[in-house]
Motif scaffolding. Structure first.
Motif, PDB file in Angstrom:
ATOM      1  N   UNK A 370       0.829  -1.208   0.000  1.00 20.10           N
ATOM      2  CA  UNK A 370       0.000   0.000   0.000  1.00 20.10           C
ATOM      3  C   UNK A 370       0.864   1.260   0.000  1.00 20.10           C
ATOM      4  N   UNK A 371       1.929   1.241   0.800  1.00 20.74           N
ATOM      5  CA  UNK A 371       2.810   2.407   0.863  1.00 20.74           C
ATOM      6  C   UNK A 371       3.550   2.606  -0.458  1.00 20.74           C
ATOM      7  N   UNK A 372       3.963   1.532  -1.075  1.00 14.69           N
ATOM      8  CA  UNK A 372       4.670   1.639  -2.343  1.00 14.69           C
ATOM      9  C   UNK A 372       3.771   2.246  -3.428  1.00 14.69           C
ATOM     10  N   UNK A 373       2.542   1.744  -3.528  1.00 12.72           N
ATOM     11  CA  UNK A 373       1.672   2.248  -4.580  1.00 12.72           C
ATOM     12  C   UNK A 373       1.272   3.697  -4.307  1.00 12.72           C
ATOM     13  N   UNK A 374       1.146   4.051  -3.032  1.00 17.36           N
ATOM     14  CA  UNK A 374       0.840   5.438  -2.669  1.00 17.36           C
ATOM     15  C   UNK A 374       1.997   6.354  -3.036  1.00 17.36           C
ATOM     16  N   UNK A 375       3.220   5.915  -2.755  1.00 13.14           N
ATOM     17  CA  UNK A 375       4.393   6.716  -3.100  1.00 13.14           C
ATOM     18  C   UNK A 375       4.530   6.860  -4.616  1.00 13.14           C
ATOM     19  N   UNK A 376       4.276   5.774  -5.350  1.00  9.59           N
ATOM     20  CA  UNK A 376       4.356   5.851  -6.810  1.00  9.59           C
ATOM     21  C   UNK A 376       3.313   6.817  -7.364  1.00  9.59           C
ATOM     22  N   UNK A 377       2.112   6.775  -6.815  1.00  7.39           N
ATOM     23  CA  UNK A 377       1.066   7.714  -7.235  1.00  7.39           C
ATOM     24  C   UNK A 377       1.517   9.147  -6.974  1.00  7.39           C
ATOM     25  N   UNK A 378       2.093   9.387  -5.790  1.00  9.36           N
ATOM     26  CA  UNK A 378       2.537  10.732  -5.446  1.00  9.36           C
ATOM     27  C   UNK A 378       3.643  11.214  -6.385  1.00  9.36           C
ATOM     28  N   UNK A 379       4.573  10.322  -6.750  1.00  8.34           N
ATOM     29  CA  UNK A 379       5.639  10.695  -7.688  1.00  8.34           C
ATOM     30  C   UNK A 379       5.044  11.118  -9.020  1.00  8.34           C
ATOM     31  N   UNK A 380       4.088  10.362  -9.518  1.00  4.03           N
ATOM     32  CA  UNK A 380       3.457  10.705 -10.795  1.00  4.03           C
ATOM     33  C   UNK A 380       2.725  12.031 -10.713  1.00  4.03           C
ATOM     34  N   UNK A 381       1.993  12.229  -9.609  1.00  6.52           N
ATOM     35  CA  UNK A 381       1.255  13.494  -9.438  1.00  6.52           C
ATOM     36  C   UNK A 381       2.215  14.662  -9.315  1.00  6.52           C
ATOM     37  N   UNK A 382       3.282  14.479  -8.558  1.00  3.66           N
ATOM     38  CA  UNK A 382       4.235  15.577  -8.369  1.00  3.66           C
ATOM     39  C   UNK A 382       5.022  15.865  -9.646  1.00  3.66           C
ATOM     40  N   UNK A 383       5.206  14.849 -10.488  1.00  5.53           N
ATOM     41  CA  UNK A 383       5.916  15.094 -11.754  1.00  5.53           C
ATOM     42  C   UNK A 383       5.071  15.953 -12.674  1.00  5.53           C
ATOM     43  N   UNK A 384       3.750  15.862 -12.550  1.00  5.96           N
ATOM     44  CA  UNK A 384       2.864  16.678 -13.374  1.00  5.96           C
ATOM     45  C   UNK A 384       2.786  18.113 -12.866  1.00  5.96           C
ATOM     46  N   UNK A 385       3.073  18.304 -11.585  1.00  7.00           N
ATOM     47  CA  UNK A 385       2.933  19.638 -11.016  1.00  7.00           C
ATOM     48  C   UNK A 385       4.199  20.483 -11.142  1.00  7.00           C
ATOM     49  N   UNK A 386       5.287  19.837 -11.609  1.00  3.66           N
ATOM     50  CA  UNK A 386       6.550  20.572 -11.732  1.00  3.66           C
ATOM     51  C   UNK A 386       6.502  21.580 -12.882  1.00  3.66           C
TER      52      UNK A 386
END
Length: 386
Positions: A370-386
């Motif tokens: 669960x933590x891994x998939x949450x972190x991966x989701x956050x990385x993808x979301x944060x890459x879009x916000x850069x």
């Protein structure tokens, strides 16, 4: 920060995600800079991955090889040759001396069924050398390898009519045929094995010879599309040419490194699923063009809708899977527990889609998945916000 999956349909259907409230454990949530190679090991890995993109799958050589075992080691590297599938049949104890100049390689192995007692196996391997002479010398040297149980089941010379230059050895008692042949700066090592013929006490030398010739022909043709990187330019190799690794969750220390992190095109990624035929159709339907392997798997699909459909297809429950809770704050993710008989299978899996990306994580602990998939989701979301 709040994020939603992009795309008109998925954005409307998916609830907003507050990235600050996700439980990511100690995992990073920002894209990373992969940087340049710090030694020549990494470029050798990248070279092997490039090779994996062009090598034919066993099922493409012969349609009966439909099953690829889980956790098959595909990389062939200096100092790690003993880990390759080759060593299920032969032992190259003098590999360092016999294969001087060896750079790296790739192994594609599959069986005709899940049952080892009845399955035929084809293992097609390519080793890269700096020049044709090194490859020619290595093919001859490596052909002296010790076969598994050759003290009980003698090994004898053989030949392939279509490839008279090949070094070929045949172990009748084990129904195993191995060939080594140099092609330019490559050595093609082909292993063909018939478990059913061994069990019945029959000989399948003609069939295994024909199969080996087909494998060599297909592999040779594929190698015409591959241009090796000159060793002197290794340190100029781009580790992350398309940026997929930079937005993938980094594999933590202690995880299995059976197959090291890297990126592949659609064809190269098909070396890893147990059912490459089914997976090829699913990835093709989703328009997948790149796949990154690190802490989990990250797929780049044609668009957000395709990524969501691939996620839904990949996360379908079967009689071997049981539904488990989604991660805290990330109801878009689907998690499950494996209850089947596969040896070495990971227990928990989580899936999620974001924009045109679909991500998949596995772990022996549900919270970690669960933590891994949450972190991966956050990385993808944060890459879009850069």
């Amino acid at each position: 920060m709040a994020a939603t999956s992009c795309g008109a349909d998925t954005e409307a259907a998916a609830p907003a995600v507050d990235l600050a409230k996700l439980d990511v454990g100690g995992y990073a949530t920002l894209p990373r800079d992969i940087g340049k190679p710090k030694n020549d090991v990494v470029p050798r890995l990248v070279e092997a991955q490039r090779l994996g993109n062009i090598m034919p799958l066993p099922v493409e050589i012969d349609p009966k090889f439909v099953y690829q075992g889980p956790a098959t080691h595909t990389f062939l590297l200096p100092g790690e040759s003993h880990l390759s599938p080759i060593h299920r049949w032969i032992s190259e104890v003098n590999f360092a001396n016999d294969a001087k100049g060896f750079i790296s390689g790739f192994s594609a192995t599959a069986q005709s069924s899940k049952s080892p007692a009845l399955a035929s196996t084809l293992s097609s391997n390519v080793l890269i050398f700096p020049d044709a002479k090194s490859a020619t010398d290595a093919a001859a040297n490596l052909s002296r390898a010790q076969f598994f149980r050759d003290e009980d089941f003698p090994v004898e010379p053989a030949k392939l009519d279509a490839y008279p230059a090949a070094h070929v050895r045949w172990q009748p008692g084990m129904q195993t045929l191995v060939s080594w042949i140099a092609k330019d700066e490559f050595v093609i090592v082909t292993i063909a094995y018939n478990a059913e013929a061994k069990m019945l006490g029959e000989s399948d030398l003609p069939g295994l010879s024909t199969l080996s010739e087909k494998a060599i022909a297909a592999t040779s043709t594929s190698l015409e599309k591959f241009e090796p990187t000159p060793p002197e330019k290794f340190m100029e190799t781009s580790i992350d040419p398309d940026g997929m690794r930079s937005i993938s969750l980094r594999r933590p220390e202690g995880d299995s490194f059976m197959n090291v992190p890297g990126t592949y095109d659609l064809h190269g990624s098909l070396n890893f699923p147990t059912d490459p035929v089914k997976r090829k159709q699913e990835l093709t339907d989703a328009g997948v063009d790149r796949v990154a392997y690190d802490a989990g798997e990250l797929y780049r699909a044609a668009d957000a809708e395709s990524a969501q459909q691939l996620k839904d297809k990949s996360a379908e429950l079967t009689h071997f899977f049981r539904s488990t809770p989604s991660p805290k704050g990330l109801p878009q993710a689907t998690c499950m527990e494996y209850k089947g008989p596969a040896e070495g299978a990971i227990r928990f899996y989580c899936h999620v889609a974001y924009d045109r990306y679909y991500a998949f994580m596995g772990s022996e602990q549900l919270l970690d998945a669960q933590q891994r998939i949450s972190a991966q989701y956050a990385i993808l979301a944060n890459s879009k916000s850069k």
